[in-house]
Every structure is written in structure tokens, then in C-alpha cells.
Design a protein around this motif. Structure first.
Motif, PDB file in Angstrom:
ATOM      1  N   LEU A  61      48.119 -19.579 -15.572  1.00 40.22           N
ATOM      2  CA  LEU A  61      47.911 -18.822 -16.802  1.00 40.22           C
ATOM      3  C   LEU A  61      47.471 -17.394 -16.527  1.00 40.22           C
ATOM      4  O   LEU A  61      47.754 -16.488 -17.313  1.00 40.22           O
ATOM      5  CB  LEU A  61      46.881 -19.540 -17.678  1.00 40.22           C
ATOM      6  CG  LEU A  61      46.708 -19.034 -19.096  1.00 40.22           C
ATOM      7  CD1 LEU A  61      48.030 -19.137 -19.853  1.00 40.22           C
ATOM      8  CD2 LEU A  61      45.645 -19.810 -19.808  1.00 40.22           C
ATOM      9  N   SER A  62      46.827 -17.162 -15.413  1.00 35.83           N
ATOM     10  CA  SER A  62      46.333 -15.816 -15.114  1.00 35.83           C
ATOM     11  C   SER A  62      47.452 -14.858 -14.718  1.00 35.83           C
ATOM     12  O   SER A  62      47.307 -13.649 -14.874  1.00 35.83           O
ATOM     13  CB  SER A  62      45.285 -15.867 -13.998  1.00 35.83           C
ATOM     14  OG  SER A  62      45.888 -16.241 -12.783  1.00 35.83           O
ATOM     15  N   VAL A  63      48.578 -15.368 -14.220  1.00 34.03           N
ATOM     16  CA  VAL A  63      49.678 -14.493 -13.799  1.00 34.03           C
ATOM     17  C   VAL A  63      50.831 -14.491 -14.803  1.00 34.03           C
ATOM     18  O   VAL A  63      51.933 -14.081 -14.471  1.00 34.03           O
ATOM     19  CB  VAL A  63      50.194 -14.872 -12.387  1.00 34.03           C
ATOM     20  CG1 VAL A  63      49.129 -14.656 -11.345  1.00 34.03           C
ATOM     21  CG2 VAL A  63      50.712 -16.287 -12.352  1.00 34.03           C
ATOM     22  N   ILE A  64      50.582 -14.917 -16.013  1.00 35.83           N
ATOM     23  CA  ILE A  64      51.645 -15.031 -17.012  1.00 35.83           C
ATOM     24  C   ILE A  64      52.281 -13.677 -17.321  1.00 35.83           C
ATOM     25  O   ILE A  64      53.460 -13.603 -17.634  1.00 35.83           O
ATOM     26  CB  ILE A  64      51.126 -15.718 -18.291  1.00 35.83           C
ATOM     27  CG1 ILE A  64      52.287 -16.245 -19.126  1.00 35.83           C
ATOM     28  CG2 ILE A  64      50.307 -14.806 -19.137  1.00 35.83           C
ATOM     29  CD1 ILE A  64      52.439 -17.695 -19.074  1.00 35.83           C
ATOM     30  N   GLY A  65      51.549 -12.599 -17.189  1.00 31.60           N
ATOM     31  CA  GLY A  65      52.093 -11.277 -17.466  1.00 31.60           C
ATOM     32  C   GLY A  65      52.880 -10.685 -16.307  1.00 31.60           C
ATOM     33  O   GLY A  65      53.465  -9.613 -16.436  1.00 31.60           O
ATOM     34  N   LYS A  66      52.937 -11.359 -15.187  1.00 31.56           N
ATOM     35  CA  LYS A  66      53.616 -10.839 -13.995  1.00 31.56           C
ATOM     36  C   LYS A  66      55.056 -11.319 -13.877  1.00 31.56           C
ATOM     37  O   LYS A  66      55.754 -10.923 -12.970  1.00 31.56           O
ATOM     38  CB  LYS A  66      52.847 -11.246 -12.729  1.00 31.56           C
ATOM     39  CG  LYS A  66      51.438 -10.714 -12.680  1.00 31.56           C
ATOM     40  CD  LYS A  66      51.442  -9.219 -12.521  1.00 31.56           C
ATOM     41  CE  LYS A  66      50.019  -8.717 -12.357  1.00 31.56           C
ATOM     42  NZ  LYS A  66      49.964  -7.309 -12.097  1.00 31.56           N
ATOM     43  N   GLY A  67      55.499 -12.196 -14.749  1.00 31.95           N
ATOM     44  CA  GLY A  67      56.876 -12.658 -14.716  1.00 31.95           C
ATOM     45  C   GLY A  67      56.985 -14.151 -14.484  1.00 31.95           C
ATOM     46  O   GLY A  67      56.053 -14.808 -14.023  1.00 31.95           O
ATOM     47  N   CYS A  68      58.163 -14.669 -14.799  1.00 35.79           N
ATOM     48  CA  CYS A  68      58.411 -16.100 -14.714  1.00 35.79           C
ATOM     49  C   CYS A  68      58.369 -16.611 -13.271  1.00 35.79           C
ATOM     50  O   CYS A  68      57.877 -17.700 -13.012  1.00 35.79           O
ATOM     51  CB  CYS A  68      59.757 -16.411 -15.348  1.00 35.79           C
ATOM     52  SG  CYS A  68      60.153 -18.154 -15.383  1.00 35.79           S
TER      53      CYS A  68
END
Length: 52
Positions: free
Chosen positions: A15-22
Motif C-alpha cells: 500500500l505504501s508504493v501504490i503511487g509508484k506504479g503497478c
């Protein structure tokens, strides 16, 4: 890298890397399923990468 992202990376890494891409979410999720520590380390590395 904000304080809340670090806390989220420790508690629930995908959930913490959700903004970094799929792709990042998928990699962290697979590592997190294999073991909690590899998932946390991967999430912190991805969050700390200044190129993204």
C-alpha cells in the motif's frame, strides 16, 4: 519520503508504493508474501529512489 509512508511501508508495504506504479506494487506484494522483511526492504528502497 514522508514519515507516514515509512510507517505504512513497515505495516503494509504494498500500500505504501501504490503511487509508484503497478509494477512496483506487484513486486513488493510478491516479496511481502514471501516474507515480511523482504517486502519492507523493497518498499523502502522504492520509496527512497529519487528518480521516480
Amino acid at each position: 519520503m514522508s514519515f507516514w509512508r515509512v510507517i505504512l511501508a513497515i505495516v503494509f508495504p504494498p500500500l505504501s508504493v501504490i503511487g509508484k506504479g503497478c509494477g512496483s506494487v506487484l513486486i513488493v506484494f510478491i516479496l511481502w508474501i514471501c516474507g515480511w522483511i523482504p517486502g519492507v526492504i523493497a518498499a523502502l528502497i522504492i520509496l527512497n529512489n529519487p528518480e521516480r
